[in-house]
Design a protein around this motif. Structure first.
Motif, PDB file in Angstrom:
ATOM      1  N   ILE A   1       0.692  -1.301   0.006  1.00 25.21           N
ATOM      2  CA  ILE A   1       0.017  -0.012  -0.058  1.00 25.21           C
ATOM      3  C   ILE A   1       0.997   1.403  -0.108  1.00 25.21           C
ATOM      4  N   ASN A   2       2.061   1.272   0.745  1.00 26.74           N
ATOM      5  CA  ASN A   2       2.864   2.261   0.936  1.00 26.74           C
ATOM      6  C   ASN A   2       3.369   2.453  -0.294  1.00 26.74           C
ATOM      7  N   ALA A   3       3.565   1.477  -1.207  1.00 23.56           N
ATOM      8  CA  ALA A   3       4.330   1.647  -2.594  1.00 23.56           C
ATOM      9  C   ALA A   3       3.417   2.307  -3.507  1.00 23.56           C
ATOM     10  N   ARG A   4       2.082   2.210  -3.640  1.00 28.27           N
ATOM     11  CA  ARG A   4       1.307   3.005  -4.195  1.00 28.27           C
ATOM     12  C   ARG A   4       1.273   4.484  -3.884  1.00 28.27           C
ATOM     13  N   LEU A   5       1.419   4.551  -2.626  1.00 25.74           N
ATOM     14  CA  LEU A   5       1.373   6.006  -1.924  1.00 25.74           C
ATOM     15  C   LEU A   5       2.541   6.700  -2.441  1.00 25.74           C
ATOM     16  N   ARG A   6       3.560   6.015  -2.364  1.00 25.85           N
ATOM     17  CA  ARG A   6       5.003   6.736  -2.477  1.00 25.85           C
ATOM     18  C   ARG A   6       4.768   6.970  -4.038  1.00 25.85           C
ATOM     19  N   ARG A   7       4.255   6.339  -5.048  1.00 27.19           N
ATOM     20  CA  ARG A   7       4.347   6.755  -6.230  1.00 27.19           C
ATOM     21  C   ARG A   7       3.746   8.079  -6.510  1.00 27.19           C
ATOM     22  N   ALA A   8       2.641   8.292  -5.961  1.00 25.28           N
ATOM     23  CA  ALA A   8       1.942   9.711  -5.908  1.00 25.28           C
ATOM     24  C   ALA A   8       2.727  10.549  -5.468  1.00 25.28           C
ATOM     25  N   VAL A   9       3.213  10.198  -4.126  1.00 26.91           N
ATOM     26  CA  VAL A   9       4.097  11.377  -3.646  1.00 26.91           C
ATOM     27  C   VAL A   9       5.193  11.964  -4.089  1.00 26.91           C
ATOM     28  N   ASP A  10       6.076  10.736  -4.631  1.00 24.30           N
ATOM     29  CA  ASP A  10       7.156  11.019  -5.680  1.00 24.30           C
ATOM     30  C   ASP A  10       6.922  11.920  -6.714  1.00 24.30           C
ATOM     31  N   ARG A  11       5.701  11.802  -7.504  1.00 21.11           N
ATOM     32  CA  ARG A  11       5.379  12.575  -8.709  1.00 21.11           C
ATOM     33  C   ARG A  11       5.161  14.046  -8.242  1.00 21.11           C
TER      34      ARG A  11
END
Length: 433
Positions: free
Chosen positions: A369-379
């Motif tokens: 779940i964190n991986a999905r969140l990080r993708r949005a955060v990193d953008r």
């Protein structure tokens, strides 16, 4: 009998798709192809401000509005109205609406009595379905309001202000607050907790921990129970505050709590749920130990540690770790100290039979779940405020996978696991089922 058959046929026709209705009308494939070819031969583009698609949308919407007016008045355009009715058509007014293919100018009919209330394009509505959803989808993927503005201009030929985009995403805020305060189940079989770091501009850009708790209920359903922003580094005291909030929202008991090796965190968990068995993520323990080992030995050490955490009993695991310590005690004392320090909570894992071990072996569920969140955060790079962080993360969590009944999915082989938990924990499980 014929009347019943006709009613059945009409009911069937009423649930057909738009494409089927278009085919039943005159707009079949050949006609559409001829229309496109004619447009091209006359230099008319398919898309754009004066494109064919906008013309068709205008034609269809205005036709629907005219049909609504006919239904409202009781007679069609060009027909004589009933003598006893004084209301009649009174021209039209110009209205611009935003659609998924850009802005479209409509001539909306009006009546003399001013009683006509269109449903296809309601009064005061300037956006036709799809606009808000498009903006929210782009926002959830991490795009800024400026990037969304550019995207809509390039793809849909839409000149949309940032303020309008902010209003479109702003309606998520109320939904988010309701989600964050919703009541929860009284018992969760497993609760996994972790944190990710985001950059927030508060005067200057600074790292902020976002705390995340994911629960597995007795039906095997996974759910994000809570999401909070902290200050400074991740800390056990802050975790106690957020876990207490979960208890206040109804979580009275947790069978197993999984976490990483943050100092003091097990004590914080047991202060909130005294009966919870705290189990450290085995993968985190292996990773933490490898920091004290040369990279060239990682594969060997990981393989030997696997023999320890796959042992069938606590006694066998202790015997295997003692042999491991003889081999690596002098070469990697930091690794040995890390495992010895956390051995008490590692034993919790070893007590469980295989069906439960598979679930609590690692916090990969929450890390995925964190991986999905990080993708949005990193953008995004960084966020202007804490509220902006939560809006983006919530929209990511809300986005459902097409093959899942809920955004975070279900636990595999759950029936075997819950029966094992019922045998192990007795009334704590059976009284809640």
């Amino acid at each position: 009998m014929g009347t019943r058959d006709e009613s059945s046929a009409n009911a069937k026709a009423s649930v057909q798709t738009g494409a089927e209705l278009a085919q039943q009308a005159e707009l079949d494939r050949e006609m559409a192809q001829r229309l496109v070819e004619r447009a091209r031969s006359q230099g008319v583009s398919l898309t754009g401000q004066d494109g064919l698609l906008k013309g068709l949308v205008k034609l269809i919407l205005e036709g629907a509005l005219e049909a609504e007016m006919t239904d409202h008045l009781g007679y069609a355009r060009g027909e004589a109205g009933p003598a006893e009715k004084s209301n009649s058509r009174n021209g039209s007014y110009r209205k611009t609406v935003r659609t998924d293919i850009g802005e479209v100018e409509l001539d909306v009919p009006r009546d003399r009595a001013g009683s006509f209330t269109p449903q296809v394009v309601p009064k005061h509505q300037r956006r036709i379905s799809g606009f808000d959803e498009t903006v929210i989808s782009l926002y959830a993927k991490g795009l800024t309001t400026g990037e969304i503005q550019d995207h809509l201009a390039q793809i849909y030929d839409m000149d949309v202000s940032r303020d309008l985009i902010s209003r479109a995403t702003g309606r998520v805020s109320a939904e988010l607050e309701e989600w964050r305060s919703r009541p929860l189940d009284s018992l969760y079989a497993v609760v996994m907790i972790d944190a990710l770091v985001v950059k927030v501009r508060d005067g200057a850009v600074a790292n902020r921990p976002i705390y995340l708790a994911v629960g597995i209920n007795l039906r095997g359903e996974r759910d994000v129970l809570g999401m909070w922003a902290g200050t400074g580094a991740e800390g056990a005291k802050q975790w106690m505050t957020w876990l207490t909030e979960l208890r206040n929202r109804g979580v009275g008991d947790v069978l197993i709590a999984c976490c990483d090796g943050l100092k003091g965190l097990p004590d914080s968990i047991n202060a909130v749920w005294p009966l919870a068995e705290v189990q450290l993520c085995v993968v985190h323990m292996v990773r933490a130990g490898l920091r004290y080992v040369s990279r060239k030995h990682w594969a060997t050490v990981a393989k030997e540690l696997r023999e320890v955490y796959t042992a069938p009993t606590v006694e066998e695991a202790e015997r295997r770790f003692a042999a491991f310590e003889e081999d690596w005690g002098d070469k990697a004392p930091g690794l040995i100290a890390t495992w010895r320090r956390n051995w008490e909570h590692f034993e919790t894992f070893l007590k469980f039979p295989p069906p439960v071990r598979k679930i609590v072996y690692t916090t990969n569920m929450i890390e995925s779940i964190n991986a999905r969140l990080r993708r949005a955060v990193d953008r995004r790079g960084h966020f202007p405020s804490e509220d902006a962080v939560f809006k983006v993360l919530y929209l990511v969590l809300r986005d459902r996978h097409p093959r899942r009944t809920n955004p975070t999915g279900r636990t595999r082989d759950w029936m075997e696991a819950v029966n094992t938990l019922a045998a192990y924990y007795g009334d704590r499980v059976t009284n809640h089922q």
